[in-house]
Design a protein around this motif. Structure first.
Motif, PDB file in Angstrom:
ATOM      1  N   LEU A  97     -51.232  65.267  -3.179  1.00 45.86           N
ATOM      2  CA  LEU A  97     -52.450  65.042  -2.395  1.00 45.86           C
ATOM      3  C   LEU A  97     -52.169  65.030  -0.898  1.00 45.86           C
ATOM      4  CD1 LEU A  97     -54.411  62.387  -4.501  1.00 45.86           C
ATOM      5  CD2 LEU A  97     -54.867  64.833  -4.271  1.00 45.86           C
ATOM      6  N   THR A  98     -50.956  64.661  -0.519  1.00 49.73           N
ATOM      7  CA  THR A  98     -50.608  64.676   0.902  1.00 49.73           C
ATOM      8  C   THR A  98     -50.712  66.084   1.471  1.00 49.73           C
ATOM      9  OG1 THR A  98     -49.153  62.753   0.669  1.00 49.73           O
ATOM     10  CG2 THR A  98     -48.810  64.164   2.587  1.00 49.73           C
ATOM     11  N   ASN A  99     -50.237  67.065   0.711  1.00 51.15           N
ATOM     12  CA  ASN A  99     -50.329  68.450   1.174  1.00 51.15           C
ATOM     13  C   ASN A  99     -51.777  68.917   1.268  1.00 51.15           C
ATOM     14  OD1 ASN A  99     -47.564  68.669   1.406  1.00 51.15           O
ATOM     15  ND2 ASN A  99     -47.275  69.645  -0.586  1.00 51.15           N
ATOM     16  N   VAL A 100     -52.629  68.428   0.374  1.00 52.63           N
ATOM     17  CA  VAL A 100     -54.052  68.773   0.439  1.00 52.63           C
ATOM     18  C   VAL A 100     -54.661  68.204   1.718  1.00 52.63           C
ATOM     19  CG1 VAL A 100     -56.296  68.581  -0.690  1.00 52.63           C
ATOM     20  CG2 VAL A 100     -54.244  68.857  -2.073  1.00 52.63           C
ATOM     21  N   LYS A 101     -54.323  66.957   2.042  1.00 60.90           N
ATOM     22  CA  LYS A 101     -54.840  66.346   3.279  1.00 60.90           C
ATOM     23  C   LYS A 101     -54.349  67.101   4.511  1.00 60.90           C
ATOM     24  CE  LYS A 101     -55.031  61.845   3.684  1.00 60.90           C
ATOM     25  NZ  LYS A 101     -54.628  60.410   3.672  1.00 60.90           N
ATOM     26  N   THR A 102     -53.106  67.551   4.486  1.00 61.41           N
ATOM     27  CA  THR A 102     -52.578  68.339   5.604  1.00 61.41           C
ATOM     28  C   THR A 102     -53.359  69.638   5.750  1.00 61.41           C
ATOM     29  OG1 THR A 102     -50.365  67.423   5.239  1.00 61.41           O
ATOM     30  CG2 THR A 102     -50.514  69.431   6.549  1.00 61.41           C
ATOM     31  N   PHE A 103     -53.596  70.302   4.625  1.00 59.19           N
ATOM     32  CA  PHE A 103     -54.364  71.551   4.649  1.00 59.19           C
ATOM     33  C   PHE A 103     -55.776  71.304   5.170  1.00 59.19           C
ATOM     34  CE2 PHE A 103     -57.533  74.159   2.387  1.00 59.19           C
ATOM     35  CZ  PHE A 103     -57.204  75.408   2.879  1.00 59.19           C
ATOM     36  N   LEU A 104     -56.429  70.259   4.692  1.00 60.94           N
ATOM     37  CA  LEU A 104     -57.792  69.965   5.130  1.00 60.94           C
ATOM     38  C   LEU A 104     -57.836  69.679   6.628  1.00 60.94           C
ATOM     39  CD1 LEU A 104     -59.055  67.731   2.169  1.00 60.94           C
ATOM     40  CD2 LEU A 104     -59.806  70.058   2.722  1.00 60.94           C
ATOM     41  N   HIS A 106     -51.397  71.408  -6.507  1.00 57.87           N
ATOM     42  CA  HIS A 106     -50.443  70.860  -7.476  1.00 57.87           C
ATOM     43  C   HIS A 106     -49.606  71.971  -8.098  1.00 57.87           C
ATOM     44  CE1 HIS A 106     -48.664  68.812 -10.875  1.00 57.87           C
ATOM     45  NE2 HIS A 106     -49.221  69.708 -11.674  1.00 57.87           N
ATOM     46  N   GLN A 107     -50.250  73.097  -8.407  1.00 62.57           N
ATOM     47  CA  GLN A 107     -49.547  74.186  -9.086  1.00 62.57           C
ATOM     48  C   GLN A 107     -48.597  74.950  -8.167  1.00 62.57           C
ATOM     49  OE1 GLN A 107     -52.165  76.733 -11.311  1.00 62.57           O
ATOM     50  NE2 GLN A 107     -50.587  78.240 -11.792  1.00 62.57           N
ATOM     51  N   TYR A 108     -48.993  75.153  -6.922  1.00 60.53           N
ATOM     52  CA  TYR A 108     -48.235  76.057  -6.054  1.00 60.53           C
ATOM     53  C   TYR A 108     -47.561  75.391  -4.846  1.00 60.53           C
ATOM     54  CZ  TYR A 108     -50.654  79.696  -8.686  1.00 60.53           C
ATOM     55  OH  TYR A 108     -51.137  80.503  -9.688  1.00 60.53           O
ATOM     56  N   PHE A 109     -48.003  74.204  -4.450  1.00 59.18           N
ATOM     57  CA  PHE A 109     -47.460  73.567  -3.241  1.00 59.18           C
ATOM     58  C   PHE A 109     -47.137  72.097  -3.512  1.00 59.18           C
ATOM     59  CE2 PHE A 109     -50.291  76.989  -1.833  1.00 59.18           C
ATOM     60  CZ  PHE A 109     -49.422  77.726  -1.053  1.00 59.18           C
ATOM     61  N   ASN A 110     -46.308  71.893  -4.526  1.00 59.27           N
ATOM     62  CA  ASN A 110     -46.014  70.521  -4.939  1.00 59.27           C
ATOM     63  C   ASN A 110     -44.512  70.323  -5.047  1.00 59.27           C
ATOM     64  OD1 ASN A 110     -46.757  67.899  -5.741  1.00 59.27           O
ATOM     65  ND2 ASN A 110     -46.533  68.444  -7.905  1.00 59.27           N
ATOM     66  N   THR A 145     -40.896  68.912  -4.856  1.00 58.98           N
ATOM     67  CA  THR A 145     -40.336  67.559  -4.932  1.00 58.98           C
ATOM     68  C   THR A 145     -38.824  67.643  -4.793  1.00 58.98           C
ATOM     69  OG1 THR A 145     -42.111  66.895  -6.422  1.00 58.98           O
ATOM     70  CG2 THR A 145     -40.205  65.443  -6.287  1.00 58.98           C
ATOM     71  N   PRO A 146     -38.221  67.044  -3.773  1.00 61.81           N
ATOM     72  CA  PRO A 146     -38.915  66.356  -2.674  1.00 61.81           C
ATOM     73  C   PRO A 146     -39.568  67.360  -1.722  1.00 61.81           C
ATOM     74  CG  PRO A 146     -36.580  66.453  -2.222  1.00 61.81           C
ATOM     75  CD  PRO A 146     -36.755  67.040  -3.595  1.00 61.81           C
ATOM     76  N   PRO A 147     -40.559  66.926  -0.933  1.00 62.11           N
ATOM     77  CA  PRO A 147     -41.208  67.844   0.000  1.00 62.11           C
ATOM     78  C   PRO A 147     -40.252  68.285   1.094  1.00 62.11           C
ATOM     79  CG  PRO A 147     -41.917  65.585   0.403  1.00 62.11           C
ATOM     80  CD  PRO A 147     -41.114  65.562  -0.863  1.00 62.11           C
ATOM     81  N   SER A 148     -40.486  69.465   1.638  1.00 66.72           N
ATOM     82  CA  SER A 148     -39.660  69.940   2.742  1.00 66.72           C
ATOM     83  C   SER A 148     -39.865  69.045   3.955  1.00 66.72           C
ATOM     84  CB  SER A 148     -40.030  71.375   3.091  1.00 66.72           C
ATOM     85  OG  SER A 148     -41.342  71.429   3.647  1.00 66.72           O
ATOM     86  N   LYS A 149     -38.932  69.122   4.896  1.00 67.51           N
ATOM     87  CA  LYS A 149     -39.038  68.298   6.101  1.00 67.51           C
ATOM     88  C   LYS A 149     -40.298  68.619   6.886  1.00 67.51           C
ATOM     89  CE  LYS A 149     -36.396  66.804  10.153  1.00 67.51           C
ATOM     90  NZ  LYS A 149     -35.125  66.957  10.917  1.00 67.51           N
ATOM     91  N   ILE A 150     -40.643  69.930   6.963  1.00 70.80           N
ATOM     92  CA  ILE A 150     -41.852  70.332   7.694  1.00 70.80           C
ATOM     93  C   ILE A 150     -43.090  69.770   7.023  1.00 70.80           C
ATOM     94  CG2 ILE A 150     -43.305  72.305   8.306  1.00 70.80           C
ATOM     95  CD1 ILE A 150     -40.778  73.925   8.761  1.00 70.80           C
ATOM     96  N   ALA A 151     -43.173  69.883   5.678  1.00 64.27           N
ATOM     97  CA  ALA A 151     -44.337  69.381   4.947  1.00 64.27           C
ATOM     98  C   ALA A 151     -44.451  67.864   5.084  1.00 64.27           C
ATOM     99  CB  ALA A 151     -44.241  69.778   3.484  1.00 64.27           C
ATOM    100  N   LYS A 152     -43.323  67.187   5.036  1.00 64.60           N
ATOM    101  CA  LYS A 152     -43.326  65.733   5.155  1.00 64.60           C
ATOM    102  C   LYS A 152     -43.797  65.298   6.537  1.00 64.60           C
ATOM    103  CE  LYS A 152     -40.327  61.682   4.571  1.00 64.60           C
ATOM    104  NZ  LYS A 152     -38.953  61.237   4.248  1.00 64.60           N
ATOM    105  N   ASN A 153     -43.279  65.936   7.585  1.00 69.76           N
ATOM    106  CA  ASN A 153     -43.676  65.579   8.947  1.00 69.76           C
ATOM    107  C   ASN A 153     -45.134  65.944   9.229  1.00 69.76           C
ATOM    108  OD1 ASN A 153     -41.177  64.502   9.635  1.00 69.76           O
ATOM    109  ND2 ASN A 153     -40.393  66.431  10.431  1.00 69.76           N
ATOM    110  N   ALA A 154     -45.572  67.081   8.690  1.00 69.92           N
ATOM    111  CA  ALA A 154     -46.969  67.494   8.882  1.00 69.92           C
ATOM    112  C   ALA A 154     -47.907  66.515   8.190  1.00 69.92           C
ATOM    113  CB  ALA A 154     -47.184  68.903   8.353  1.00 69.92           C
TER     114      ALA A 154
END
Length: 393
Positions: free
Chosen positions: A1-8, A285-289, A291-300
């Protein structure tokens, strides 16, 4: 869900930049890519940027803030279980209340001051809410939930089948339409809510659903959704995208005999927001999930909240830079005295204000979009590490 919030959040920033180069519908400096009677919405001319921009705005506006409310609410039950009522409320007051006040008392007024100064308008300080209206109402909803949760038993409910949720979306469309046509316009922004038909038809139901989903771990059901159901949702979403484009085409008359733009806008959002939100969460969930998240995804993900708060200042800086380039190239800029912060050019043949040429609109949008996205995320990353701000952001 964190990646979804980043995308939004990325989409919110893009959405507001598109607004400012199509019909000046966001905060700060903007221009028109359409010649339209604002009272009747009758269009007499537009440039090539406007149809796609209008479609893009409708696609986003009909779901993305509802999705934000759903995802934000999803984490509330377990957070309050872990922290307890007092600490949960204190944390929300600091993070959400602090973020809202940071913008409305400081950053928003600063943006208004430099936009007024650049446009030659009278300069004055004013309390300014802007996009953090969402943060204010997220705080309101969260505090109401926290109080109710002290005496009401948790709702135990497995995630309904997506088809049932689609039917619920149709029911919400009826409520949405009722508020749209039944509540006077002067009440639609009461309490800094941006349009109460969205509040009643989308935001309150989606926040409530997020609370129930978080309590009952609905994400497992989304993760285990059957393939046919996933593709049904995706097909429905694409169908709505096509329908929305056709409504724009009918309004602008490049698709004949399809003049249902206003009716569609008063009915589509809830019944579209349900499959769109489900499909988006499942897709990530299917394509951008990872684990663990990349450093860029985590910081974003960590910076997304700050990006949401500060982005109007950033895109307005780049819009000012773009206008300065136009001026240096000899383009005449006209500032409206009736609509603050609206700028147009001057038609040399008539001496009257007119839309910027197509190429200038496209160039301005690309310039502002890329430079805003390239600067606002790193700035947010470092800004949230500053003393005091690191408690809020």
């Amino acid at each position: 869900l964190t990646n979804v919030k980043t995308f939004l959040t990325f989409i919110v920033v893009t959405h507001h930049v598109v607004c400012q180069f199509s019909a000046k519908q966001a905060d700060g400096l903007g221009t028109y890519a359409v010649d339209m009677d604002m009272a009747t919405f009758q269009v007499s001319g537009y440039n090539s940027f406007f149809p796609g921009a209008t479609w893009f705005k409708n696609v986003n506006q009909s779901y993305f803030m509802a999705a934000f409310f759903f995802i934000s609410a999803y984490f509330c039950p377990k957070s309050m279980d872990r922290k307890g009522f007092r600490r949960f409320v204190e944390d929300k007051l600091v993070r959400l209340g602090g973020g809202f006040l940071l913008y409305s008392l400081l950053l928003g007024p600063i943006m208004i001051l430099f936009c007024r100064a650049y446009g030659g308008y009278p300069v004055s300080y004013e309390f300014y809410v802007g996009p953090p209206w969402f943060i204010l109402w997220l705080l309101n909803f969260t505090l109401i939930y926290a109080v109710i949760a002290q005496f009401a038993a948790p709702v135990k409910m497995n995630m309904p089948h997506p088809v049932i949720l689609l039917l619920f979306g149709a029911f919400l469309s009826a409520a949405y339409y009722g508020v749209y046509v039944g509540v006077p316009q002067e009440w639609q922004y009461l309490g800094n809510m941006v349009k109460w038909w969205y509040g009643i038809g989308l935001y309150i139901p989606f926040f409530t659903a997020g609370i129930i989903a978080g309590r009952n771990d609905w994400m497992k059901s989304v993760e285990e959704m059957e393939t046919w159901c996933v593709w049904m949702l995706r097909t429905i979403v694409v169908g709505f995208w096509i329908l929305m484009f056709c409504t724009v085409g009918g309004w602008l008359s490049f698709i004949p005999n399809f003049n249902v733009f206003m009716t569609a806008n008063s009915l589509i959002p809830p019944v579209y927001a349900v499959p769109m939100t489900l499909a988006l969460i499942q897709f990530f969930h299917q394509y951008f999930n990872g684990t663990p998240p990349s450093k860029i995804a985590k910081n974003a993900g960590a910076a997304a909240y700050t990006v949401y708060i500060i982005h109007p200042l950033i895109y307005n800086v780049w819009i000012i830079a773009f206008i300065a380039i136009l001026k240096a190239a000899g383009v005449s800029i006209w500032w409206s005295q009736e609509q603050t912060f609206l700028y147009l050019t001057v038609d040399p043949a008539t001496g009257q204000p007119s839309m910027l040429p197509d190429g200038y609109i496209w160039a301005g949008w690309l310039w502002t979009f890329f430079l805003t996205q390239l600067t606002v995320w790193p700035l947010a990353h470092y800004m949230r590490q500053l003393p005091v701000l690191n408690k809020i952001l």
